[in-house]
Design a protein around this motif. Structure first.
Motif, PDB file in Angstrom:
ATOM      1  N   PHE A   8       0.830  -1.205   0.000  1.00 26.70           N
ATOM      2  CA  PHE A   8       0.000   0.000   0.000  1.00 26.70           C
ATOM      3  C   PHE A   8       0.872   1.266   0.000  1.00 26.70           C
ATOM      4  CE2 PHE A   8      -2.245   3.226   2.681  1.00 26.70           C
ATOM      5  CZ  PHE A   8      -3.262   3.540   1.786  1.00 26.70           C
ATOM      6  N   LEU A   9       1.929   1.251   0.822  1.00 25.20           N
ATOM      7  CA  LEU A   9       2.778   2.453   0.935  1.00 25.20           C
ATOM      8  C   LEU A   9       3.800   2.556  -0.187  1.00 25.20           C
ATOM      9  CD1 LEU A   9       3.449   2.623   4.781  1.00 25.20           C
ATOM     10  CD2 LEU A   9       1.834   3.972   3.446  1.00 25.20           C
ATOM     11  N   ASP A  30      13.531   0.398  14.184  1.00 22.13           N
ATOM     12  CA  ASP A  30      12.676  -0.786  14.042  1.00 22.13           C
ATOM     13  C   ASP A  30      11.542  -0.549  13.055  1.00 22.13           C
ATOM     14  OD1 ASP A  30      14.185  -2.161  15.891  1.00 22.13           O
ATOM     15  OD2 ASP A  30      12.967  -1.472  17.586  1.00 22.13           O
ATOM     16  N   ASN A  31      11.474   0.664  12.499  1.00 26.42           N
ATOM     17  CA  ASN A  31      10.436   0.963  11.520  1.00 26.42           C
ATOM     18  C   ASN A  31      11.039   0.820  10.115  1.00 26.42           C
ATOM     19  OD1 ASN A  31       8.789   2.425   9.621  1.00 26.42           O
ATOM     20  ND2 ASN A  31       7.705   3.327  11.350  1.00 26.42           N
ATOM     21  N   ALA A  32      10.712  -0.298   9.468  1.00 26.44           N
ATOM     22  CA  ALA A  32      11.335  -0.628   8.175  1.00 26.44           C
ATOM     23  C   ALA A  32      10.918   0.326   7.062  1.00 26.44           C
ATOM     24  CB  ALA A  32      10.971  -2.061   7.788  1.00 26.44           C
ATOM     25  N   PHE A  33       9.797   1.027   7.262  1.00 26.99           N
ATOM     26  CA  PHE A  33       9.324   1.962   6.231  1.00 26.99           C
ATOM     27  C   PHE A  33      10.146   3.252   6.237  1.00 26.99           C
ATOM     28  CE2 PHE A  33       5.487  -0.494   7.423  1.00 26.99           C
ATOM     29  CZ  PHE A  33       5.277  -1.124   6.204  1.00 26.99           C
ATOM     30  N   ASN A  66      -0.048  11.621   3.522  1.00 22.83           N
ATOM     31  CA  ASN A  66      -1.186  11.743   2.600  1.00 22.83           C
ATOM     32  C   ASN A  66      -1.819  10.384   2.351  1.00 22.83           C
ATOM     33  OD1 ASN A  66      -1.021  14.515   2.251  1.00 22.83           O
ATOM     34  ND2 ASN A  66       0.440  14.358   0.570  1.00 22.83           N
ATOM     35  N   LYS A  67      -0.984   9.416   2.068  1.00 22.26           N
ATOM     36  CA  LYS A  67      -1.433   8.066   1.761  1.00 22.26           C
ATOM     37  C   LYS A  67      -2.200   7.461   2.942  1.00 22.26           C
ATOM     38  CE  LYS A  67      -0.744   4.602  -1.219  1.00 22.26           C
ATOM     39  NZ  LYS A  67      -1.635   4.514  -2.314  1.00 22.26           N
ATOM     40  N   ASN A 257       3.610  -0.005  12.663  1.00 22.17           N
ATOM     41  CA  ASN A 257       2.154  -0.215  12.651  1.00 22.17           C
ATOM     42  C   ASN A 257       1.456   1.130  12.468  1.00 22.17           C
ATOM     43  OD1 ASN A 257       2.293  -3.069  13.462  1.00 22.17           O
ATOM     44  ND2 ASN A 257       3.097  -2.209  15.372  1.00 22.17           N
ATOM     45  N   VAL A 258       0.239   1.107  11.890  1.00 23.22           N
ATOM     46  CA  VAL A 258      -0.541   2.339  11.732  1.00 23.22           C
ATOM     47  C   VAL A 258      -1.226   2.651  13.061  1.00 23.22           C
ATOM     48  CG1 VAL A 258      -2.406   3.471  10.474  1.00 23.22           C
ATOM     49  CG2 VAL A 258      -0.928   1.847   9.290  1.00 23.22           C
TER      50      VAL A 258
END
Length: 327
Positions: A8-9, A30-33, A66-67, A257-258
């Motif tokens: 999605f991202l 730890d945030n892979a994004f 935004n996404k 996580n969101v």
């Protein structure tokens, strides 16, 4: 969900060479994004006192805001981050807490600018000093940020500050608010772009409606009646019984996580993202021209609102900058 979130991202985007400095509590590894975009890091906080949730949410708002919030935008650049870990954890539920003094923060900012300002022109500073409400005179930190921006030719973005005591402000505002919701230091920095918050979502039970100033967002003017905040962007809303209940802004936590959050801390990086997108498109990079375009675009999109009631400028500044960079 994580794999779905990844696809999605990870839709079409272009990687920009523009670097954005985030002076906060640190972006989580730890945030892979987000991890691939952190190109430099300076640590001023002992590991035991680090809490990277706030800065991680801020970085995720710049990169994916935004996404995650269903806002359709044509500009899909991913920016690079310079991660300055300067703010210790202040949440006892998270772990050991510590504080930072104003002078210590000033020393860190000066040191960081000496090292990075020739390449990093855009800086996110989402913090406010609650004990210092800005009324007649300029705050020390606000004055210092003006000096830094002048000396190092950088653009700093500051949140207008959150109202953390009850009652929160309604809209239209109640008559007995007095000066309780005035901006706090360093939101009075003249050269900074100070960002207030408006609601993206509302409900039957929300304190304010969509596009109205968030119930916690502080108002201007700054010293000498200067327009502060300069602009606003989406930063969240609350129900009348003070729950987020789907009314906050969506961002990423330290694990990717969101989650939902509220605050002018999170409207601030939305304007940073818009500014960086404009700056990125410029053939000859000019931070003052980029600032002029952001504020002019806010004024154009919010003209009716400001003409309707001249008091609105205290809450909205010049309004909300356009979402798409070509506008």
């Amino acid at each position: 969900i994580k794999t779905n979130l990844k696809s999605f991202l990870d839709d079409e985007h272009s990687n920009s060479d523009i670097m954005i400095g985030i002076i906060d509590g640190g972006i989580s590894d730890d945030n892979a994004f987000l991890k691939p975009y952190v190109v430099a890091r300076e640590k001023y906080v002992n590991e035991a006192y680090q809490n990277s949730s706030h800065a991680t949410f801020i970085a995720s708002t710049i990169q994916y805001g935004n996404k995650l919030n269903g806002i359709i935008a044509t500009n899909k650049q991913r920016f690079k981050f310079v991660d300055i870990i300067a703010m210790p954890n202040s949440n006892p539920d998270f772990g050991p807490t510590d504080t930072i003094g104003e002078e210590e923060l000033m020393e860190i900012i000066e040191e960081v600018m000496q090292k990075y300002s020739s390449n990093v022109k855009i800086w996110n500073l989402s913090l406010g000093i609650e004990s210092k409400v800005c009324k007649g005179s300029m705050s020390d930190l606000g004055t210092f940020l003006d000096y830094i921006q002048d000396k190092y030719q950088v653009q700093i973005f500051v949140s207008s500050g959150n109202l953390n005591s009850l009652p929160l402000r309604e809209w239209p505002t109640q008559t007995n608010m007095g000066e309780r919701d005035r901006i706090i230091s360093p939101a009075d920095s003249v050269r900074a772009i100070t960002v207030g918050s408006v609601a993206l979502y509302d409900s039957e039970n929300s304190i304010v409606k969509e596009n109205e100033p968030s119930p916690f967002s502080r108002r201007g003017p700054g010293a000498n009646y200067i327009v502060k905040p300069d602009v606003v962007d989406y930063g969240g809303n609350l129900t009348k019984d003070l729950h987020i209940n789907g009314l906050g802004m969506k961002g990423l936590d330290i694990k990717g996580n969101v989650i939902e959050g509220n605050g002018t801390s999170y409207s601030n990086p939305r304007v940073v993202q818009k500014f960086a997108s404009v700056y990125d498109e410029m053939i000859e990079k000019d931070i003052l021209l980029a600032k002029a375009m952001i504020i002019h675009s806010a004024r154009m999109t919010s003209r009716d609102l400001l003409e309707k009631n001249q008091d609105n400028i205290k809450y909205y500044g010049f309004g909300m900058p356009a979402i798409n960079v070509q506008d």
